[in-house]
Design a protein around this motif. Structure first.
Motif, mmCIF file in Angstrom:
data_model
loop_
_atom_site.group_PDB
_atom_site.id
_atom_site.type_symbol
_atom_site.label_atom_id
_atom_site.label_comp_id
_atom_site.label_asym_id
_atom_site.label_seq_id
_atom_site.Cartn_x
_atom_site.Cartn_y
_atom_site.Cartn_z
ATOM 1 N N SER A 189 -16.454 -6.742 -24.186
ATOM 2 C CA SER A 189 -16.567 -5.287 -23.987
ATOM 3 C C SER A 189 -18.041 -4.852 -24.524
ATOM 4 O O SER A 189 -18.877 -4.295 -23.873
ATOM 5 N N GLY A 190 -18.618 -5.753 -25.653
ATOM 6 C CA GLY A 190 -19.881 -5.505 -25.867
ATOM 7 C C GLY A 190 -20.973 -6.067 -24.749
ATOM 8 O O GLY A 190 -22.066 -5.396 -24.708
ATOM 9 N N ASN A 191 -20.674 -7.244 -24.331
ATOM 10 C CA ASN A 191 -21.408 -7.742 -23.274
ATOM 11 C C ASN A 191 -21.507 -6.782 -21.865
ATOM 12 O O ASN A 191 -22.444 -7.052 -21.224
ATOM 13 N N CYS A 192 -20.282 -6.302 -21.620
ATOM 14 C CA CYS A 192 -20.359 -5.331 -20.395
ATOM 15 C C CYS A 192 -21.511 -4.423 -20.302
ATOM 16 O O CYS A 192 -22.045 -4.203 -19.448
ATOM 17 N N TYR A 193 -21.810 -4.006 -21.459
ATOM 18 C CA TYR A 193 -22.793 -2.851 -21.291
ATOM 19 C C TYR A 193 -23.773 -3.503 -20.978
ATOM 20 O O TYR A 193 -24.821 -2.707 -20.093
ATOM 21 N N HIS A 194 -24.426 -4.500 -21.584
ATOM 22 C CA HIS A 194 -25.528 -5.234 -21.340
ATOM 23 C C HIS A 194 -25.836 -5.796 -19.961
ATOM 24 O O HIS A 194 -26.565 -5.567 -19.048
ATOM 25 N N ILE A 195 -24.536 -6.175 -19.171
ATOM 26 C CA ILE A 195 -24.682 -6.622 -17.887
ATOM 27 C C ILE A 195 -24.793 -5.371 -16.930
ATOM 28 O O ILE A 195 -25.351 -5.562 -16.029
ATOM 29 N N VAL A 199 -27.998 -5.401 -14.382
ATOM 30 C CA VAL A 199 -27.616 -5.152 -12.791
ATOM 31 C C VAL A 199 -28.435 -3.986 -12.476
ATOM 32 O O VAL A 199 -28.847 -4.011 -11.240
ATOM 33 N N LYS A 200 -28.237 -2.754 -13.181
ATOM 34 C CA LYS A 200 -28.884 -1.667 -12.703
ATOM 35 C C LYS A 200 -30.488 -2.085 -12.616
ATOM 36 O O LYS A 200 -30.993 -1.760 -11.443
ATOM 37 N N ASP A 201 -31.004 -2.769 -13.579
ATOM 38 C CA ASP A 201 -32.462 -3.189 -13.494
ATOM 39 C C ASP A 201 -32.805 -4.227 -12.240
ATOM 40 O O ASP A 201 -33.810 -3.930 -11.706
ATOM 41 N N ASN A 207 -34.568 -2.817 -4.891
ATOM 42 C CA ASN A 207 -35.053 -1.597 -4.170
ATOM 43 C C ASN A 207 -36.518 -1.255 -3.824
ATOM 44 O O ASN A 207 -37.024 -0.912 -2.925
ATOM 45 N N LEU A 208 -37.063 -1.752 -5.227
ATOM 46 C CA LEU A 208 -38.514 -1.176 -5.184
ATOM 47 C C LEU A 208 -39.183 -2.143 -4.383
ATOM 48 O O LEU A 208 -40.247 -1.988 -3.641
ATOM 49 N N GLN A 209 -38.776 -3.569 -4.428
ATOM 50 C CA GLN A 209 -39.528 -4.548 -3.585
ATOM 51 C C GLN A 209 -39.439 -4.294 -2.269
ATOM 52 O O GLN A 209 -40.186 -4.614 -1.501
ATOM 53 N N GLN A 210 -38.118 -3.813 -1.782
ATOM 54 C CA GLN A 210 -37.770 -3.674 -0.498
ATOM 55 C C GLN A 210 -38.878 -2.266 0.086
ATOM 56 O O GLN A 210 -39.383 -2.442 1.250
ATOM 57 N N GLN A 211 -39.126 -1.602 -0.583
ATOM 58 C CA GLN A 211 -40.147 -0.301 -0.461
ATOM 59 C C GLN A 211 -41.313 -0.782 -0.196
ATOM 60 O O GLN A 211 -42.563 -0.297 0.640
#
Length: 437
Positions: A189-195, A199-201, A207-211
């Protein structure tokens, strides 16, 4: 002043068609302090025994109408006079006749003409034997009753030991499982937040690289097609959501285990029945699901507004577990052994749990009802007996409902009743006093 106990009067029934014999025997018997009853034929003798209840019968063999042999047969066929000793009086010397009399139930023979002393001596002997026999039978009955009571107490004690050991072992097991589950749950549970953040980062970076770099190297484009980046970006959040749901499920199981096996064996505590019922259903959830040849069993909760009651929660949860598990077994049995499989599959399989409070007595009532196969009357009459089971060897010990009965009745001063109709279903009603003492 010491009062002596009243001695029981001894009654001897004399049956002879000769008045002189009756007179002589009557006088001899009265001199011994006994009471003489007299009859001149077999029919009147049998009638007298129905209300006079003699302690011994002196019976002539040769009489008009019913002879002594037939009179003795009828006396021995009557439960009221079956144990009354019968002594024949006869002038016959044929051993065959004596054997015949002894075979139909007589205890002795007196040959005419008789000696008074011999008659009295034999009467005293057989009265003494009869009294000793009755005393022995009474002592045997009393001892049998004591042994029966001791056996019942032993069975109850065995059930208590089994139940206590079972709940103690279960409590230790659950505590260990809960500890082992909670540690990885907390870690995941604690590591899910970091994952999620990582993943968002990464997705922001992609996304930025594609742009910024719309024209990619052919090798990168080939890899993007291989891994299907669009699907990956769409599916990752769903995977993370599933992981959160799995963690929540594990937390619910851990909580249900701790709620189900409360380690409160030594004293009663305040408890909400619905919490215990829900934790029990959570642990049985896997058995309620579709089993291939048996459809899903639906649980209908019709909960009333219940106050918390003072009880042994772990033990009450064990009662709920036993009854609901038996209902599930009944549905399984319906599909394994029922001849009309189409009917067994088509109709809805339901376990209905209803709770309520008696407004007058303030007792809590829990009704657990299924619409499975039900029980025949002979089985229903024995379901609370220790070690009674209709299941095959290895699938049941016959202790579940016996322990449940003891928990509800002996430990909680409640009631548990079973109502079943073969082919329609079974209903258990548990009534618990709402006592806070």
């Amino acid at each position: 002043m010491i009062t002596k106990p009243l001695l029981k009067t001894t009654y001897v029934l004399l049956v002879d068609d000769n008045p002189n014999n009756l007179k002589v025997l009557s006088e001899a018997i009265q001199r011994c302090g006994w009471k003489a009853l007299m009859a001149t034929d077999g029919e009147s003798a049998i009638r007298q025994t129905e209300y006079a209840h003699p302690d011994l019968i002196l019976l002539d063999v040769m009489m008009p109408g019913l002879d002594g042999f037939e009179t003795c047969r009828r006396l021995k066929a009557n439960p009221l006079t079956y144990n009354t000793p019968v002594i024949f009086m006869t002038a016959l010397c044929d051993p065959t006749d004596k054997v015949k009399g002894l075979e139909i139930g007589a205890v002795d023979y007196i040959t005419k003409p008789f000696q008074h002393e011999e008659v009295i001596a034999r009467l005293k002997l057989h009265l003494k034997i009869s009294n000793l026999t009755r005393t022995l039978e009474q002592r045997v009955q009393e001892r049998t009753a004591e042994l029966t009571q001791s056996l019942q107490q032993l069975k109850q004690t065995q059930l208590q030991l089994i139940q206590s050991e079972k709940m103690s072992t279960l409590g230790q097991l659950v505590a260990g499982i809960g500890h082992e589950i909670n540690n990885p749950i907390g870690f995941i549970s604690g590591n899910c937040y970091h994952i999620e953040e990582y993943v968002k980062d990464i997705l922001r970076l992609v996304n930025l690289q594609q742009q910024k770099l719309p024209h990619l190297d052919p090798e990168i484009e080939e890899l993007l097609e291989e891994i299907d980046l669009e699907y990956l970006i769409e599916d990752l959040p769903k995977i993370l959501l599933s992981m959160h749901q799995g963690i929540d499920r594990l937390k619910d199981i851990s909580l249900s285990l701790r709620t189900f096996a409360r380690s409160d064996i030594s004293s009663k505590v305040e408890f909400q029945i619905h919490e215990g019922m829900d934790s029990t259903l959570m642990l049985l959830k896997h058995r309620l699901k579709n089993q291939g040849n048996r459809p899903t069993i639906e649980v209908v909760r019709q909960y009333g507004t219940l106050p918390s009651i003072i009880c042994y929660p772990g033990q009450m949860n064990q009662v709920f577990m036993n009854i609901i598990a038996n209902a599930i077994d009944a549905f399984d049995d319906l599909h394994q052994n029922h001849l009309d499989q189409e009917i067994a599959v088509c109709y809805p399989h339901t376990i209905t749990i209803t709770t309520s409070v008696d407004n007058e007595e303030r007792n809590v009532a829990i009704c657990i009802e299924d619409n499975a196969i039900g029980m025949p009357p002979d089985v229903q009459a024995r379901i609370f007996e220790p070690s009674f089971t209709t299941k095959v060897v290895g699938k049941g010990t016959g202790l579940g409902l016996a322990i449940s009965y003891q928990i509800v009745v002996d430990k909680h001063n409640g009631e548990i009743n079973c109502f079943s109709t073969f082919g329609k279903g079974t209903k258990f009603i548990i009534t618990l006093p709402n006592s806070r003492n």
